[in-house]
Design an enzyme around this catalytic site. Structure first.
Site, PDB file in Angstrom:
ATOM      1  N   CYS A  48      14.931   5.533  61.132  1.00 24.39           N
ATOM      2  CA  CYS A  48      13.576   5.301  61.633  1.00 24.39           C
ATOM      3  C   CYS A  48      13.374   3.789  61.743  1.00 24.39           C
ATOM      4  O   CYS A  48      13.643   3.047  60.795  1.00 24.39           O
ATOM      5  CB  CYS A  48      12.552   5.906  60.673  1.00 24.39           C
ATOM      6  SG  CYS A  48      10.842   5.504  61.094  1.00 24.39           S
ATOM      7  N   CYS A  51      10.551   2.624  58.929  1.00 28.89           N
ATOM      8  CA  CYS A  51      10.754   2.657  57.467  1.00 28.89           C
ATOM      9  C   CYS A  51      12.219   2.685  57.050  1.00 28.89           C
ATOM     10  O   CYS A  51      12.530   2.697  55.866  1.00 28.89           O
ATOM     11  CB  CYS A  51      10.006   3.837  56.848  1.00 28.89           C
ATOM     12  SG  CYS A  51      10.739   5.459  57.209  1.00 28.89           S
ATOM     13  N   CYS A  66      19.301  14.109  79.668  1.00 28.67           N
ATOM     14  CA  CYS A  66      17.839  14.100  79.786  1.00 28.67           C
ATOM     15  C   CYS A  66      17.245  12.700  79.925  1.00 28.67           C
ATOM     16  O   CYS A  66      16.083  12.564  80.273  1.00 28.67           O
ATOM     17  CB  CYS A  66      17.204  14.824  78.602  1.00 28.67           C
ATOM     18  SG  CYS A  66      17.297  13.938  77.034  1.00 28.67           S
ATOM     19  N   CYS A  97       9.066  11.009  61.841  1.00 31.05           N
ATOM     20  CA  CYS A  97       9.802  10.645  60.630  1.00 31.05           C
ATOM     21  C   CYS A  97       9.167  11.373  59.445  1.00 31.05           C
ATOM     22  O   CYS A  97       7.947  11.362  59.282  1.00 31.05           O
ATOM     23  CB  CYS A  97       9.748   9.135  60.420  1.00 31.05           C
ATOM     24  SG  CYS A  97      10.479   8.594  58.857  1.00 31.05           S
ATOM     25  N   CYS A 100       7.546   8.233  57.011  1.00 26.90           N
ATOM     26  CA  CYS A 100       6.413   7.380  57.399  1.00 26.90           C
ATOM     27  C   CYS A 100       5.564   7.957  58.524  1.00 26.90           C
ATOM     28  O   CYS A 100       4.567   7.367  58.908  1.00 26.90           O
ATOM     29  CB  CYS A 100       6.899   5.986  57.768  1.00 26.90           C
ATOM     30  SG  CYS A 100       7.699   5.875  59.391  1.00 26.90           S
ATOM     31  N   HIS A 103       6.207   8.569  65.236  1.00 25.15           N
ATOM     32  CA  HIS A 103       6.602   9.480  66.312  1.00 25.15           C
ATOM     33  C   HIS A 103       8.013   9.135  66.761  1.00 25.15           C
ATOM     34  O   HIS A 103       8.349   7.967  66.969  1.00 25.15           O
ATOM     35  CB  HIS A 103       5.632   9.340  67.488  1.00 25.15           C
ATOM     36  CG  HIS A 103       6.032  10.113  68.704  1.00 25.15           C
ATOM     37  ND1 HIS A 103       5.917  11.485  68.790  1.00 25.15           N
ATOM     38  CD2 HIS A 103       6.563   9.696  69.880  1.00 25.15           C
ATOM     39  CE1 HIS A 103       6.350  11.877  69.978  1.00 25.15           C
ATOM     40  NE2 HIS A 103       6.753  10.811  70.659  1.00 25.15           N
ATOM     41  N   HIS A 106      10.703  14.761  70.685  1.00 28.07           N
ATOM     42  CA  HIS A 106      10.474  16.205  70.644  1.00 28.07           C
ATOM     43  C   HIS A 106      11.792  16.931  70.425  1.00 28.07           C
ATOM     44  O   HIS A 106      12.855  16.388  70.729  1.00 28.07           O
ATOM     45  CB  HIS A 106       9.829  16.687  71.951  1.00 28.07           C
ATOM     46  CG  HIS A 106       8.447  16.174  72.132  1.00 28.07           C
ATOM     47  ND1 HIS A 106       8.186  14.926  72.680  1.00 28.07           N
ATOM     48  CD2 HIS A 106       7.240  16.712  71.815  1.00 28.07           C
ATOM     49  CE1 HIS A 106       6.872  14.735  72.696  1.00 28.07           C
ATOM     50  NE2 HIS A 106       6.276  15.803  72.189  1.00 28.07           N
ATOM     51  N   ASP A 110      17.158  24.064  73.719  1.00 29.71           N
ATOM     52  CA  ASP A 110      18.180  24.154  74.770  1.00 29.71           C
ATOM     53  C   ASP A 110      19.393  23.276  74.461  1.00 29.71           C
ATOM     54  O   ASP A 110      20.060  22.785  75.353  1.00 29.71           O
ATOM     55  CB  ASP A 110      17.588  23.777  76.127  1.00 29.71           C
ATOM     56  CG  ASP A 110      17.029  22.356  76.156  1.00 29.71           C
ATOM     57  OD1 ASP A 110      17.109  21.630  75.142  1.00 29.71           O
ATOM     58  OD2 ASP A 110      16.510  21.958  77.216  1.00 29.71           O
ATOM     59  N   CYS A 120      15.363  15.244  71.214  1.00 28.15           N
ATOM     60  CA  CYS A 120      15.231  14.258  72.282  1.00 28.15           C
ATOM     61  C   CYS A 120      14.403  13.103  71.710  1.00 28.15           C
ATOM     62  O   CYS A 120      13.204  13.254  71.463  1.00 28.15           O
ATOM     63  CB  CYS A 120      14.534  14.921  73.466  1.00 28.15           C
ATOM     64  SG  CYS A 120      14.387  13.885  74.902  1.00 28.15           S
TER      65      CYS A 120
END
Length: 139
Positions: A48, A51, A66, A97, A100, A103, A106, A110, A120
């Site tokens: 992350c 953190c 993707c 995470c 902490c 974001h 997602h 698949d 992803c």
């Protein structure tokens, strides 16, 4: 007496770039195919950015096509927090995470046969530490 530190915001967000802050703190998304770590093929661990908690091993990274780094599983069950996301007129599972709450991106059903999952992840939410020389690269 020290003030309690929020687990949802890194201690020093002043060091984040505009894109890193948008992604990790405001649930933004970097443009597809633009991330610094998308084509990284070195052996090591992805952490992350906020953190430094270990999130993904390079052995679990693959090219899903993707436009963002993709992994088939996290390093440990508690490393990732999962939330339902109904933004942009669709239902997705947001990943954050586990320590902490930054974001990350997602997870989708698949992925490869190993797990069936595709994590992803925005490069801008990650730091990579090379397993050979210890070099750190922030996404």
């Amino acid at each position: 007496m020290d003030k309690p530190v929020s687990t949802s915001v890194p201690a020093d967000t002043g060091t984040l770039t505009e894109m890193q802050r948008s992604v990790t703190q405001q649930r933004g998304t970097e443009p597809a195919y633009s991330g610094k770590l998308l084509h990284n093929k070195r052996t090591g661990v992805y952490h992350c950015l906020c953190c430094q908690t270990a999130l993904f091993y390079s052995d679990n990274k693959y090219d899903s096509g993707c436009g963002w780094p993709s992994f088939d599983r996290p390093v440990a069950k508690g490393a990732i927090r999962y939330l339902e996301d109904f933004s942009h007129y669709m239902h997705r599972i947001e990943i954050r995470c586990g320590k902490c709450d930054a974001h990350l991106g997602h997870v989708f059903p698949d992925g490869p046969q190993t797990t069936g999952e595709r994590y992803c992840v925005n490069s801008a939410s990650l730091s990579f530490i090379d397993g050979t020389d210890g070099e750190k690269v922030d996404g």
